[in-house]
Scaffold this active site. Structure first.
Site, PDB file in Angstrom:
ATOM      1  CG  ASP A 147     -36.648  29.299   6.632  1.00 19.15           C
ATOM      2  OD1 ASP A 147     -36.928  28.524   7.573  1.00 19.15           O
ATOM      3  OD2 ASP A 147     -36.898  29.034   5.434  1.00 19.15           O
ATOM      4  CG  HIS A 181     -49.210  12.639   6.557  1.00 18.48           C
ATOM      5  ND1 HIS A 181     -50.006  11.557   6.788  1.00 18.48           N
ATOM      6  CD2 HIS A 181     -49.726  13.646   7.308  1.00 18.48           C
ATOM      7  CE1 HIS A 181     -50.965  11.896   7.635  1.00 18.48           C
ATOM      8  NE2 HIS A 181     -50.825  13.168   7.958  1.00 18.48           N
ATOM      9  CE1 TYR A 187     -54.459  15.000  10.589  1.00 16.42           C
ATOM     10  CE2 TYR A 187     -53.184  12.977  10.531  1.00 16.42           C
ATOM     11  CZ  TYR A 187     -53.343  14.296  10.163  1.00 16.42           C
ATOM     12  OH  TYR A 187     -52.409  14.916   9.370  1.00 16.42           O
ATOM     13  CG  ASP A 226     -26.964   1.106  35.974  1.00 17.39           C
ATOM     14  OD1 ASP A 226     -27.143   1.183  34.731  1.00 17.39           O
ATOM     15  OD2 ASP A 226     -27.433   0.190  36.660  1.00 17.39           O
ATOM     16  N   GLY A 262     -18.781  -2.012  31.855  1.00 21.88           N
ATOM     17  CA  GLY A 262     -20.068  -2.558  31.409  1.00 21.88           C
ATOM     18  C   GLY A 262     -21.073  -1.418  31.419  1.00 21.88           C
TER      19      GLY A 262
END
Ligand code: FAD
Length: 800
Positions: free
Chosen positions: A34, A219, A250, A536, A550
């Site tokens: 980091d 934010h 909140y 599928d 497909g």
């Protein structure tokens, strides 16, 4: 076992979770680097207020949140004060009931509270403002930095290296494989690099040429001074965390003060390249200066809802940065171009431990068994969805909508239109009402078909299901069964697979036997090694070494590409081609005169190349609506001509254009499953009722070994329920008071005259005649398990 050598870039809450989960599975040759100090690195986790509301429309996201809560509790990094979401409008109250349904579906306890009960839980609330609330006892406050520390400590004990103050400057690759990470302190060799760099993710991913569709947005988070009604509070928090979503707000407590988060301000996107370095940033790189004007509405709304704050002040605030994606979901998985480069990005604290676990399983075992990740895979995007303009526009819009009530069919408004089929102008002339799928404008119904309503009684669904709906949907469905309809199938993914190795390749990747004569079409599945369904597909053999597949989406393309040997070529032909499904009892009357191909000789699940008038086409005799007809493909340049030719010839046969609304109703009457909704990675073919698509005796294929073991142990099933009221999907199914399963797809069956809901149920309940209930808002809708398919079980329509 030490596993492969892994470098994790980022020691935020995601990187730390991954280091812990990897080392717990025996992979200890792991280095976490980091650029900042550890555990408070200066990234988003360092200042996150840590509210964890677990309930989400996505089963996967809810399960990852639940795991995070359980783990953080165990790590003493969670303050389980509960979560309360309040409603101040009737629409929100209904939405809370829908959310309570999700909670029941995904197995999280949640209670709907009266206004008095809300105040009893959270005494700062104004009783007169609140209409009700949803209370989740296991929600609470994550201590993000503490969780980072705890997880890194455990990882270190197992041998993981953690290197703070190491900035990654580059990622080295050789022959398309990562080899090392270059830091300002030197180079670290690596077989696998995982980018957990949060808002810096796009910058790090670009080091290997990967575009990450993620936008950092600022934010607002503010803290009040002392609030009188909290005076003397010695616990950090004693009331539940609180959401006032009608005002995008909140709240959490911090002793006698309140933290207030706000999503109601203008979106403030930031270019990842403009984020300051750890040393240059005034507070930390992920914190920008608070802009009080943007917070003004938040503060007045707060004073309305929580009167005690009227005598308090906003004392501090930040514009904190974190990541938004184009669809609200995280970005997880391996780069398609560079082997060994993985990402775990755009993850909230809420889901962080779940994401860490999922990534560790994926890396160590080759797939994730704990969660279905199909929604989260970083390779899910269509090419236009990673265009920079799109990424920022969608990221900003998602910021604005984060707390909005979103209908399951609600399409994005901007940027649109993006992809249009060649039939678009004709569809507009017919008054098509378009929704959106993977960027495609897709007709839901056609206004011109209003004339079909005469003489028909189409029952109207309830308010919620009646949004993005018209009775015309029902008329189109019935008309398809009566005469013939044209469906625009262009939005479905089409892949071309060919070359000397194509047969062996498709035999290995699919559950079907595709080594049949040219002209054969095979419905089969793609499985993961654990037997879970990845997709599928229909595989049409158009030549000895040439197939058209497909498929469902970009993940299929990605899966094929990863497994493709050098003697197989693969192309996404979706953008350059188009498809019309011509279906209904009069389909042959319409199409036969236009072609020299003998359409009676072309049997069900066979295909041929032919001409429709002057248009060269590929015709596959398939139908998801359960009627005679063909999927007719041509190149995009000739699409309009194909439409016009069919339309003109169809006038004598009562042809209509029909939309997706009718399609869904008809497919459910036939019991045709849709991947991603009815079955996902977590289900196997036998549970999903797709055992017929598995040819165990054809030789080896991916997932076969796992299936052999799973075949005998089906404990849950995808079942067909009949209802009197139409529901929408994701609702809980109750056996008495016990939430026993959840709905996948639902619609009204306009031929059978009943509501249809497919649902996952314990096998013991999935027996025809069994009476159950579906939780729908504040009601219990009666549901009866039915034998399937509901329409034409003898297949006379399709084979006729
Ligand atoms: C104001 C605010 C409130 C929030 N509230 C909540 C909340 O209540 N609940 C919730 O769940 N979430 C919340 N979030 C979101 C949450 O904080 C983030 O989504 C989460 O912390 C992201 O974790 P991460 O590990 O991905 O990123 P980070 O914590 O940002 O970690 C990424 C790390 O990568 C390192 N890094 C980046 N580039 C390099 C490089 N080149 N070399 C070395 N290291 C590098 C950074 O230093 C950083 O430490 C909030 C965010 C904000 C801003």
């Amino acid at each position: 076992m030490t596993g492969q050598s892994v470098v994790i870039i980022g020691a935020g809450v995601v990187g730390a979770a991954l280091a812990d989960e990897l080392s717990a599975r025996g992979w200890t040759d792991v280095t976490v680097v980091d650029q900042g100090d550890v555990p408070a690195t200066g990234g988003s986790s360092s200042h996150a207020p840590g509210l964890v509301f677990q309930i989400n429309g996505s089963k996967t996201m809810t399960e990852m949140a639940r795991y995070t809560v359980e783990k953080f509790v165990e790590l003493d990094s969670f303050h389980q004060v509960g979560g309360l979401e309040v409603a101040t409008t009737t629409e929100r109250l209904a939405e809370l009931r829908r959310r309570q349904g999700w909670a029941a579906s995904w197995g999280v306890e949640a209670q709907l509270l009266s206004p008095e009960e809300c105040v009893a839980r959270h005494s700062l609330l104004d009783r007169d403002k609140v209409l009700g609330g949803l209370y989740i006892p296991t929600d609470g406050l994550a201590r993000a930095v503490r969780a980072v520390d705890a997880q890194l400590s455990r990882a270190r004990e197992r041998g993981v290296r953690v290197l703070p103050r190491h900035e990654v400057l580059d990622v080295r690759t050789e022959g398309g494989q990562v080899t090392a990470v270059v830091t300002d302190q030197g180079e670290i060799p690596a077989d696998i690099v995982v980018c957990c760099a949060g808002i810096w993710g796009p910058r790090v991913a670009r080091m290997v040429g990967m575009e990450l569709p993620l936008t950092p947005l600022a934010h607002q988070l503010a803290w009040t001074g002392p609030v009188p009604d909290l005076a003397g509070q010695t616990a950090e928090a004693s009331r539940p965390i609180l959401r006032h979503q009608d005002a995008d707000l909140y709240y959490r407590e911090r002793f006698d003060t309140l933290g207030i988060g706000y999503y109601g301000h203008r979106p403030m996107p930031v270019d990842p390249d403009d984020i300051l370095s750890v040393d240059a940033a005034e507070v930390m790189p992920s914190v920008l200066t608070f802009t009080p004007d943007d917070f003004a509405d938040a503060w007045s709304e707060t004073q309305e809802l929580l009167p005690s704050t009227r005598s308090a002040k906003v004392e501090e605030g930040i514009n904190g940065l974190f990541s938004f994606t184009t669809d609200h979901l995280p970005l997880m998985g391996q780069s398609r171009e560079v082997k060994g480069f993985w990402v775990a990005e755009a993850v909230w604290v809420t889901h962080s431990a779940g994401v860490g676990r999922a990534m560790a399983e994926w890396l160590v075992d080759g797939h994730c068994t704990s969660f279905d990740l199909h929604e989260c895979d970083v390779n899910r995007f269509e090419p236009h969805q990673i265009a920079p303009g799109y990424v920022v526009a969608r990221g900003c819009q998602n910021y604005v909508e984060v707390y909005d009530i979103i209908h399951p069919l609600q399409p994005m408004e901007d940027p649109r239109p993006l992809r249009t089929s060649p039939f678009h102008p004709r569809q507009q002339e017919l008054g098509a009402v378009f929704l959106e799928a993977s960027g495609w404008e897709r007709p839901q119904w056609y206004g011109a078909n209003g004339t079909l309503l005469q003489g028909r009684e189409i029952p109207a669904p309830g308010d919620w299901a009646a949004r993005y709906w018209s009775p015309i949907v029902g008329a189109e469905a019935q008309a398809t069964r009566e005469s013939v309809a044209m469906y625009d199938m262009t939005a479905l993914k089409r892949l071309e697979v060919g070359g000397p190795g194509a047969v062996a390749f498709l035999q290995r990747l699919t559950t079907g036997d595709v080594d049949k004569s040219v002209g054969s079409v095979t419905y089969c599945l793609l499985l993961d090694t654990d037997g879970g369904i990845r997709s599928d597909v229909t595989v049409a053999r158009l030549g000895p070494q040439h197939f058209q597949v497909g498929a469902n989406g970009n993940l299929d393309l990605d899966w094929f590409d990863r497994h493709r040997p050098a003697d197989v070529y693969l192309r996404d032909i979706t953008p350059g081609t188009c498809c019309i499904g011509v279906w209904g009892p009069r389909a042959r009357h319409l199409v036969q005169p236009l072609t020299t191909a003998d359409l009676t000789a072309l049997r069900y699940f066979r295909g041929t190349r032919a001409y429709i008038g002057n248009v060269p086409v590929t015709m596959l005799r398939l139908s998801y609506v359960g009627e005679l007809g063909w999927e007719i493909y041509t190149t995009a340049d000739l699409g309009l001509k194909l439409w016009d030719t069919l339309w003109e010839a169809g006038q004598d046969h009562g042809v209509i254009a029909a939309g997706r609304g009718a399609f869904t109703s008809l497919r459910l009457e036939k019991g045709y499953r849709s991947f991603g909704t009815d079955m996902t990675f977590e289900h196997d073919p036998y549970e999903a009722g797709l055992g017929f698509a598995v040819k165990l005796d054809k030789g080896d294929f991916i997932g076969r070994d796992a299936l052999l073991a799973r075949k005998e142990s089906v404990t849950r099933r995808l079942a067909c329920l009949l209802t009197d009221e139409v529901v929408m999907g994701r609702e809980p199914v109750y056996d008495g008071e016990h939430a026993a399963g959840y709905v996948t797809s639902a619609a009204y069956g306009h031929t059978i005259g009943k509501g249809i809901a497919y649902a996952w149920l314990p096998a013991s309940l999935a027996t025809p005649g069994r009476r159950l209930h579906i939780g729908y808002f504040d009601r219990r809708v009666e549901a009866v398990v039915a034998e399937e398919p509901l329409f034409d079980p003898a297949m006379t329509r399709l084979r006729g």
